[in-house]
Design an enzyme around this catalytic site. Structure first.
Site, PDB file in Angstrom:
ATOM      1  N   ASP A 103      -9.483   0.859 -24.754  1.00 37.10           N
ATOM      2  CA  ASP A 103      -9.977   0.846 -23.514  1.00 37.10           C
ATOM      3  C   ASP A 103      -9.960   2.289 -22.856  1.00 37.10           C
ATOM      4  OD1 ASP A 103     -10.648  -1.821 -23.195  1.00 37.10           O
ATOM      5  OD2 ASP A 103      -8.466  -2.270 -22.503  1.00 37.10           O
TER       6      ASP A 103
ATOM      7  N   ARG B 158      -3.316  -8.544 -20.515  1.00 41.89           N
ATOM      8  CA  ARG B 158      -4.194  -8.189 -21.673  1.00 41.89           C
ATOM      9  C   ARG B 158      -3.458  -7.302 -22.608  1.00 41.89           C
ATOM     10  NH1 ARG B 158      -7.559  -4.260 -21.361  1.00 41.89           N
ATOM     11  NH2 ARG B 158      -9.450  -5.275 -21.843  1.00 41.89           N
TER      12      ARG B 158
ATOM     13  N   GLU C 112       2.366  -7.693   8.643  1.00 45.51           N
ATOM     14  CA  GLU C 112       2.742  -5.988   8.428  1.00 45.51           C
ATOM     15  C   GLU C 112       3.563  -5.637   7.190  1.00 45.51           C
ATOM     16  OE1 GLU C 112       1.239  -3.501  10.412  1.00 45.51           O
ATOM     17  OE2 GLU C 112       0.115  -5.321  10.992  1.00 45.51           O
TER      18      GLU C 112
ATOM     19  N   PRO D  72       0.870  -1.176   0.134  1.00 43.02           N
ATOM     20  CA  PRO D  72      -0.027   0.121  -0.110  1.00 43.02           C
ATOM     21  C   PRO D  72       0.913   1.333   0.135  1.00 43.02           C
ATOM     22  CG  PRO D  72      -0.215  -1.177   2.117  1.00 43.02           C
ATOM     23  CD  PRO D  72       0.589  -1.848   1.086  1.00 43.02           C
TER      24      PRO D  72
HETATM   25  N1  SAM Z   1       0.975  -2.640   7.914  1.00 42.30           N
HETATM   26  C1  SAM Z   1       1.161  -2.282   6.295  1.00 42.30           C
HETATM   27  C2  SAM Z   1       1.009  -0.897   6.188  1.00 42.30           C
HETATM   28  O1  SAM Z   1       0.121  -0.210   6.771  1.00 42.30           O
HETATM   29  O2  SAM Z   1       1.440  -0.284   4.863  1.00 42.30           O
HETATM   30  C3  SAM Z   1       0.089  -3.120   5.587  1.00 42.30           C
HETATM   31  C4  SAM Z   1       0.411  -4.405   5.575  1.00 42.30           C
HETATM   32  S1  SAM Z   1      -0.940  -5.397   4.699  1.00 42.30           S
HETATM   33  C5  SAM Z   1      -2.013  -5.925   6.087  1.00 42.30           C
HETATM   34  C6  SAM Z   1      -0.176  -6.983   4.107  1.00 42.30           C
HETATM   35  C7  SAM Z   1       0.252  -7.179   2.843  1.00 42.30           C
HETATM   36  O3  SAM Z   1      -0.612  -6.836   1.807  1.00 42.30           O
HETATM   37  C8  SAM Z   1       1.244  -5.937   2.190  1.00 42.30           C
HETATM   38  O4  SAM Z   1       2.585  -6.136   2.722  1.00 42.30           O
HETATM   39  C9  SAM Z   1       1.042  -5.813   0.646  1.00 42.30           C
HETATM   40  O5  SAM Z   1       1.937  -7.095   0.157  1.00 42.30           O
HETATM   41  C10 SAM Z   1      -0.303  -6.293   0.708  1.00 42.30           C
HETATM   42  N2  SAM Z   1      -1.088  -5.220   0.390  1.00 42.30           N
HETATM   43  C11 SAM Z   1      -2.226  -4.579   1.141  1.00 42.30           C
HETATM   44  N3  SAM Z   1      -2.579  -3.544   0.632  1.00 42.30           N
HETATM   45  C12 SAM Z   1      -2.110  -3.418  -0.565  1.00 42.30           C
HETATM   46  C13 SAM Z   1      -2.395  -2.501  -1.642  1.00 42.30           C
HETATM   47  N4  SAM Z   1      -3.461  -1.451  -1.692  1.00 42.30           N
HETATM   48  N5  SAM Z   1      -1.735  -2.607  -2.808  1.00 42.30           N
HETATM   49  C14 SAM Z   1      -0.671  -3.737  -2.999  1.00 42.30           C
HETATM   50  N6  SAM Z   1      -0.622  -4.604  -1.998  1.00 42.30           N
HETATM   51  C15 SAM Z   1      -1.350  -4.345  -0.746  1.00 42.30           C
END
Ligand code: SAM
Length: 260
Positions: free
Chosen positions: A168, A153, A115, A88
């Site tokens: 698209d 795609r 995390e 994220p």
């Molecule tokens: N504690 C982290 C933070 O607040 O940034 C979030 C960890 S999340 C619970 C667990 C995993 O989900 C991340 O390491 C990532 O690989 C994935 N993930 C969660 N949200 C994502 C997003 N919006 N885009 C891409 N990967 C995501």
């Protein structure tokens, strides 16, 4: 294109890869997908891939060694490869990102859980971090599938019709026009006459105007980056859309100028 996925939940990828266009792309050899279980590279007998965070705090962090060993096992050969950490905290994934990534021969997706991953793994092994939106998922698997799908795609021969991806939403900078199919009348609403006229120039014009109107209504900021041709500007002027767009673009540029 080869996709390699590093995950502690390999079964996540079974069903999504067995459906529709992606299934056909796999069967036709347009894409290859390797799913690698990070747990197979865990060092202890409990196959631990995570541990408590140094400094305290909630949750667990993915350990660097199993991730690094799994990645090293995958990174054989010298084909142009991009290692992507789904996160994220990454750059927001867009159609432009999909086009850029489609130029590589191999993409390796690292799916975080808990995390997230130990920072030292990220620094040493990750080429870029990608986020699929401003929200938090439980893991990177869904995000990896989203990126894989959008990139696939765009690859030659994956879609039945090559024009499909070119037309698209986002590919021309705007959202796609509305679309209709049979029946001609649905619950009292008829398909626009122009689409039944057989006049291709009129249909193209209608769809262009639709596209501009939808973008204006839903994602006006996109229009700031669209370069309209002289002919298109003429159509927009006739439809009383040009001054609205010009004002919007000016406002957008002023906002960005003062923000920068
Ligand atoms: N504690 C982290 C933070 O607040 O940034 C979030 C960890 S999340 C619970 C667990 C995993 O989900 C991340 O390491 C990532 O690989 C994935 N993930 C969660 N949200 C994502 C997003 N919006 N885009 C891409 N990967 C995501």
């Amino acid at each position: 294109m080869i996709f390699d996925v590093l995950t502690i939940f390999p079964d996540f990828f079974v069903s999504p890869l067995q459906e529709g266009i992606i299934r056909r792309a796999l069967q036709d050899g347009k894409i290859e997908v390797g799913v690698h279980n990070i747990r197979d590279y865990a060092l202890d007998r409990h196959r631990m891939t995570d541990d408590r965070p140094f400094g305290g705090g909630e949750g667990m962090v993915m350990k660097p060694e199993p991730l690094a060993d799994c990645l090293k096992a995958v990174l054989v050969g010298d084909m142009p490869t991009r290692v992507i950490l789904l996160s994220p905290k990454g750059q927001l994934f867009t159609q432009a990102t999909a086009h850029r990534l489609a130029a590589y021969s191999r993409l390796v997706f690292v799916c975080g859980r808990y995390e997230g991953v130990d920072e030292r793994f990220r620094e040493k092994y990750v080429d870029e971090e990608v986020s699929i939106g401003d929200y938090v998922l439980t893991g990177g698997e869904l995000a990896a599938l989203v990126v894989m799908d959008a990139v696939s795609r765009l690859l030659p021969g994956v879609l039945g019709c090559e024009d499909s991806a070119a037309n698209d939403s986002f590919s021309c900078g705007m959202l796609k026009h509305t679309q209709y199919t049979r029946p001609r009348v649905f619950e009292g609403t008829a398909v626009p006459d122009v689409l039944l006229s057989g006049d291709h120039a009129a249909i193209t014009r209608h769809r262009f105007i639709e596209s501009v109107k939808i973008t204006l209504e839903r994602r006006p900021e996109l229009l700031a980056d669209v370069q309209f041709t002289a002919a298109e500007r003429k159509i927009l002027k006739k439809e009383a859309l040009l001054s609205r767009i010009d004002t919007l673009v000016k406002e957008h540029r002023t906002e960005h100028h003062s923000a920068g």
